[in-house]
Write an enzyme that holds these catalytic residues in place. Structure first.
Site: not given
Length: 344
Positions: A97-98, A265
């Site tokens: 999870c960016g 992501s």
């Protein structure tokens, strides 16, 4: 009046709330047990199978909502990692999870998980289920700021994949990996605009695409079968060729959960896809705008690498996260809804 906990007979879960580009992330400070397992992927499975009450209590109603996101800090087996994390959403547990990594970079510096280093940036190594992600946190005059991170190897898994989507007919799309797998298709294919169309219409289309890909396409990942699942669908504005103008997208993941940010992501996977198609070059920075909030991440392919038999790239994504508050959540045993619920 000083704050005090209300009557309760269950655990107290304390959290810090942040958002990155409008997308929430609820970081667990205390009260959650340490999942069992020697590796982070084993802990992810253990949490899913034996301790899912943590996710349900914190993310679902009445304490959360359908689109709440969570970060459960756990011990890491990686010697270089400053912290390990399990990512939680309305359906379960992600592998990357960016937007949460960007928030966790600031959090790790501000809450003493890593000591401030000399220079304009502090490196923070975050062990995600997909692998070690290296974040770099700016700081000035005692305040943390923007964060950039370097992804795990990202790659185009397949392009021009034909999928039959009920109600929409045959759809040709791409599948790419940026720590998690996403399907990519232009919203224009469905007569929609990611920035102007109703969110409900975009969600319905994306959910239908996701369901069809899951049924008709068998994903594989060279490192682990735990990574081989479709996380969601990213609807784009179709502007994939390099431009200095931002390109917009909207990600719908898990159980029709809408990402308010450009999706870290997802941006990683989209850049890998663009690089694979020859639409961008190394170190060409692109701006990606959220169709939901108009918040912006920037990203670029830094270098070529491999992931199993796939040609891959390491991608850098940059953005900003902000604090929104802290909370301590409690439960009462006689509360029939204490474990959380989700309206369909």
């Amino acid at each position: 009046m000083s704050a005090r906990l209300p009557p309760h007979d269950g655990p107290v879960l304390s959290v810090v709330d942040m958002h990155t580009g409008g997308e929430p992330v609820r970081i667990v400070l205390s009260g959650a047990p340490e999942p069992e397992g020697l590796s982070l992927l084993e802990k992810r499975r253990w949490a899913r199978d034996h301790q899912d009450w943590v996710r349900r209590v914190l993310l679902l109603e009445p304490r959360g909502h359908r689109d709440m996101y969570g970060a459960w800090l756990v011990a890491s087996e990686e010697a270089e990692a400053h912290l390990g994390v399990l990512f939680m959403h309305n359906e379960g547990y992600s592998t990357m999870c960016g937007h949460a990594v960007i928030a966790l970079g600031r959090f790790a510096l501000d809450y003493g998980l890593v000591k401030e280093a000399a220079g304009p940036e502090t490196p923070v190594n975050i062990h995600c289920p997909c692998g070690l992600v290296r974040a770099y946190v700016t700081h000035s005059e005692g305040r943390s700021g923007a964060v950039r991170f370097h992804s795990v190897p990202a790659f185009a898994w397949a392009t021009d994949v034909p999928v039959e989507v009920p109600g929409y007919g045959p759809v040709v799309l791409d599948v790419a990996y940026g720590g998690a797998f996403y399907a990519f298709v232009s919203a224009e294919r469905f007569g929609l605009d990611v920035c102007a169309s109703k969110t409900r219409d975009l969600v319905d289309v994306a959910a239908a695409v996701t369901s069809s890909v899951k049924e008709q396409v068998k994903l594989t990942h060279p490192d682990s079968a735990d990574l081989a699942f479709l996380y969601g669908t990213v609807l784009t504005d179709g502007k994939d060729a390099y431009s200095e103008e931002p390109t917009a997208n909207m990600c719908v993941f898990a159980d029709s959960q809408v990402d308010r940010s450009p999706t870290g992501s997802g941006v990683t996977a989209r850049i890998a896809l663009q690089y694979h198609k020859g639409l961008i070059q190394l170190n060409q920075t692109r701006a990606f705008k959220s169709g939901a909030t108009a918040s912006v991440f920037t990203g670029k392919a830094l270098k070529e690498t491999t992931c199993g038999g796939f040609k891959a790239v390491v991608v850098e994504v940059s953005g900003r996260a902000h604090y929104t508050g802290t909370s301590s959540f409690v439960t009462e045993s006689e509360d029939q809804l204490k474990d959380g619920f989700l309206l369909k």
